[in-house]
Design an enzyme around this catalytic site. Structure first.
Site, PDB file in Angstrom:
ATOM      1  N   GLU A   1      12.788  -3.957  -5.666  1.00  0.00           N
ATOM      2  CA  GLU A   1      11.790  -4.120  -6.704  1.00  0.00           C
ATOM      3  C   GLU A   1      12.344  -3.833  -8.088  1.00  0.00           C
ATOM      4  O   GLU A   1      11.924  -4.417  -9.075  1.00  0.00           O
ATOM      5  CB  GLU A   1      10.601  -3.185  -6.429  1.00  0.00           C
ATOM      6  CG  GLU A   1       9.384  -3.568  -7.226  1.00  0.00           C
ATOM      7  CD  GLU A   1       8.536  -2.363  -7.606  1.00  0.00           C
ATOM      8  OE1 GLU A   1       7.484  -2.586  -8.187  1.00  0.00           O
ATOM      9  OE2 GLU A   1       8.937  -1.232  -7.342  1.00  0.00           O
TER      10      GLU A   1
ATOM     11  N   SER B   1       0.646   4.061  -3.064  1.00  0.00           N
ATOM     12  CA  SER B   1      -0.035   5.203  -3.693  1.00  0.00           C
ATOM     13  C   SER B   1      -1.343   5.570  -2.980  1.00  0.00           C
ATOM     14  O   SER B   1      -1.997   4.708  -2.388  1.00  0.00           O
ATOM     15  CB  SER B   1      -0.355   4.885  -5.155  1.00  0.00           C
ATOM     16  OG  SER B   1       0.825   4.801  -5.891  1.00  0.00           O
TER      17      SER B   1
ATOM     18  N   GLY C   1       0.824  -1.207   0.000  1.00  0.00           N
ATOM     19  CA  GLY C   1       0.000   0.000   0.000  1.00  0.00           C
ATOM     20  C   GLY C   1       0.854   1.251   0.000  1.00  0.00           C
ATOM     21  O   GLY C   1       1.279   1.720   1.060  1.00  0.00           O
TER      22      GLY C   1
END
Lengths: 384, 308
Positions: free
Chosen positions: A249, A132, A130
């Site tokens: 990422e 944005s 979570g």
């Protein structure tokens, strides 16, 4: 500049994983139509993730005592490459494997590690991220979702997240929230909380995309009570932790292969129709050559991770080039197929092409937009 | 493998000393090449790739690759990299090695360094032949390349293409450094142009192209000389694309200054364009690779690339 990024070779012990892994993947994807396989990143199949977890292919880099394999980023490269190039559905365990697991291993308490990591490795605890929020997009310093701390140390969470991938299928969210100050304070006052998505007060609403899929979701928090141990890492250090997390990422091989099932399907089509003209060979060769270079660049970045570095700039560089390639593939192959209107084209090839054409804009958005990444590279060049 | 720095540093010093932009320009204007060539002969580096039992240093292609890239970086106007590779091929084939600069020529098109070479090596990697250099001028301002018109030399093309790929990687690296330095120095509207986001975005793309070229060139040498066909295809395809894009961005960032004769950027970008075309451009090698892909039994691209 960036002299450390050099050609590297995947270790034999990691290459050796391929045959057994391929067997598992082949069994799982055989029945999946090509255009579903093209959704690899977005393909959510909890049963497949559990199968992979049982076989030991999730959480490879995590500590052995918490269910991991303590293997190197090279190992993960091989596993991810096999999964994505076959178009296997990886979404269920994806976030846990590459972001939440490493984050918990790095910043979590021993209790949090012992509770979450073994379940992540078994493909049982499914995570979403979570970050944005409405109106903030990539500007995470502008986060407004707020967790207030009670006298007993517990948290009361209020606010809203958006574009949360697979929130509706996940067990937990790691949410970046404001625990002190206001959005005028920017990066300071942000923390990360592990939110059990079954907690009362949470509403999850899927967002349907232009292909008819619903991968994203809006998540609403209304007076959600969380225990003190929901905090991961240090209060107020959320920004620093998230930056490190985004580096995990961006550094994987997953920024190259989004369109690769289309290249392979198109190659089979060329064989089937017997097309051997020079323009065709050039396009096929060009895509293959670009893929080969990107793959070596990605392995070179992986080698920096193996060396214990945090190659943020190098990873940004490969990601930007990689997503440019991923986005070009559907455009170029579309042009090629459209340039041969008298050739019979399979429905499934056409569906795959159009699916990727429609979602391609997202390739350069997820994990930092192109312009943000180029800003990071410019800083690496000493320009900012 | 020997300590690479021990090898590269003296070579880098030599090239920096004798191949200054002024020295490069003198030769491009028709000046004599003897002194520069003698310095390379005396350094012993021309036999770096020649096997030890034939009197050379016996370096692998991988070890010699940074040396060839340095030549590109400094716009060396003589076929030093070509000669290193040609001498090794001739020695391995048991042929006599002629004294003097040798360029590798692989067809009827442009041969880099044809005008400063005394000899051309033609034929195949297994049966190379050195012949006296004869080349027609390209007519391009200050061009040291020429049309060599040699037959039956296609077998040398992959190896020659990898030499060009290494030269491109070296020159492109220098282009990036020059352009970043310029963007930090050049003040417009009260601040260095490198502070502008639009400029930063272009320089980021330039950096991506340069790193991609370096990795592509490294793929070309990973299996040694003579280069394997598919490695050469990947290397020359990638570096040729990067050559054109890097040159374009560098010039855009430099404004008109970049295309003036007296500014050094043009020494690099003229070469980038020439090397891009020599020994097969990106489309030539794409077709070679595409043909191999279709002819292979590999089910997926990844499988094919891993086996390539």
């Amino acid at each position: 500049m960036f002299d450390k990024l050099t050609l590297s070779v995947l270790p034999d012990e990691d290459e050796a994983l391929r045959p057994a892994l391929r067997e598992i993947i082949a069994g799982a994807v055989a029945a999946i139509p090509l255009d579903r396989r093209a959704r690899s990143w977005q393909g959510f199949d909890a049963a497949f993730s559990r199968l992979l977890g049982e076989a030991g292919y999730i959480g490879l880099s995590l500590p052995r005592k918490f269910g991991g394999a303590e293997r190197s980023p090279f190992t993960r490269f091989v596993v991810v490459e096999e999964l994505l190039s076959a178009g296997a559905p990886v979404a269920a365990h994806w976030m846990g494997d590459r972001q939440s697991g490493p984050l918990i291993a790095h910043y979590g308490t021993d209790e949090q590690r012992a509770f979450y990591l073994p379940r992540i490795c078994r493909g049982e605890a499914l995570f979403c991220i979570g970050m944005s929020e409405p109106g903030s997009g990539s500007d995470l310093a502008n986060v407004r979702t707020r967790a207030a701390r009670g006298d007993d140390g517990s948290w009361l969470l209020n606010g809203q997240k958006i574009w949360t991938t697979n929130a509706m299928h996940s067990d937990y969210m790691i949410a970046l929230v404001r625990t002190s100050g206001t959005s005028a304070d920017r990066q300071s006052g942000l923390s990360q909380l592990i939110v059990d998505l079954k907690s009362p007060g949470i509403t999850i609403r899927p967002i349907v995309d232009l292909t008819g899929d619903a991968h994203f979701a809006e998540v609403f928090f209304e007076d959600v009570h969380l225990p003190p141990e929901a905090l991961i890492g240090e209060e107020g250090q959320g920004w620093k932790q998230v930056t490190a997390e985004l580096a995990f990422e961006r550094s994987g091989p997953e920024r190259i292969y989004s369109s690769v099932v289309l290249i392979d399907a198109w190659t089979r089509h060329l064989r089937a129709v017997g097309r051997l003209d020079t323009a065709t060979l050039r396009l096929l060769g060009s895509l293959t050559a670009q893929l080969a270079v990107l793959r070596e660049m990605s392995i070179a970045v992986t080698a920096r991770l193996v060396a214990g570095e945090s190659p943020i700039v190098e990873a940004s560089l490969v990601k930007d080039l990689g997503t440019e390639f991923e986005q070009a593939v559907p455009q170029l192959i579309g042009d090629d197929l459209g340039a041969h209107p008298d050739e019979p084209t399979d429905n499934v090839l056409y569906r795959t092409l159009l699916y990727l054409t429609h979602v391609a804009p997202s390739f350069s958005l997820r994990g930092g937009t192109r312009e943000v990444l180029r800003g990071i590279i410019a800083r690496g060049l000493g320009l900012r | 493998m020997m300590d690479m720095n021990e090898l590269i540093e003296p070579f880098a010093r030599l090239v920096e000393d004798i191949c200054t932009p002024a020295a490069v320009r003198r030769i491009e204007e028709g000046g004599e090449t003897g002194a520069m060539w003698s310095a390379f002969v005396d350094s012993g580096f021309l036999d770096a790739l020649v096997p030890e039992d034939a009197g050379g240093a016996g370096l692998s292609a991988l070890e010699a690759a940074p040396l060839i890239s340095l030549l590109g970086r400094h716009c060396v106007p003589l076929p030093v990299g070509d000669t290193m590779v040609a001498r090794a091929l001739l020695a391995k084939a048991g042929r006599e090695i002629p004294a003097g600069p040798i360029a590798i020529a692989t067809g009827t098109g442009v041969t880099p360094f044809a005008r400063t070479a005394a000899f051309l090596v033609t034929g195949s990697p297994e049966a190379p032949t050195a012949v006296a250099a004869a080349a027609t001028q390209t007519g391009v301002h200050h061009d040291l390349d020429g049309y060599a018109d040699v037959a039956d030399s296609e077998g040398l093309r992959p190896t020659s293409a990898v030499v060009r790929a290494l030269l491109i990687a070296g020159a492109a690296g220098r282009v990036l450094e020059m352009t970043v330095a310029y963007a930090n120095d050049r003040v417009q509207f009260g601040k260095p142009i490198g502070r502008q986001q639009a400029v930063q975005q272009q320089l980021a793309i330039l950096a991506e192209q340069v790193i991609a070229a370096r990795i592509a060139a490294a793929i070309g040498v990973r299996s040694g000389f003579p280069a394997r066909l598919l490695d050469a295809a990947i290397a020359k395809h990638g570096t040729s694309i990067a050559a054109a894009r890097s040159a374009a961005i560098a010039h855009a960032m430099h404004g008109a200054i970049g295309i003036s004769e007296e500014y050094d950027l043009q020494l690099l970008t003229r070469r980038l364009h020439g090397w891009r075309l020599a020994d097969g451009s990106e489309s030539y090698w794409a077709a070679v690779l595409g043909g191999a892909r279709l002819a292979s039994t590999a089910d997926t691209s990844v499988e094919f690339i891993r086996a390539a």
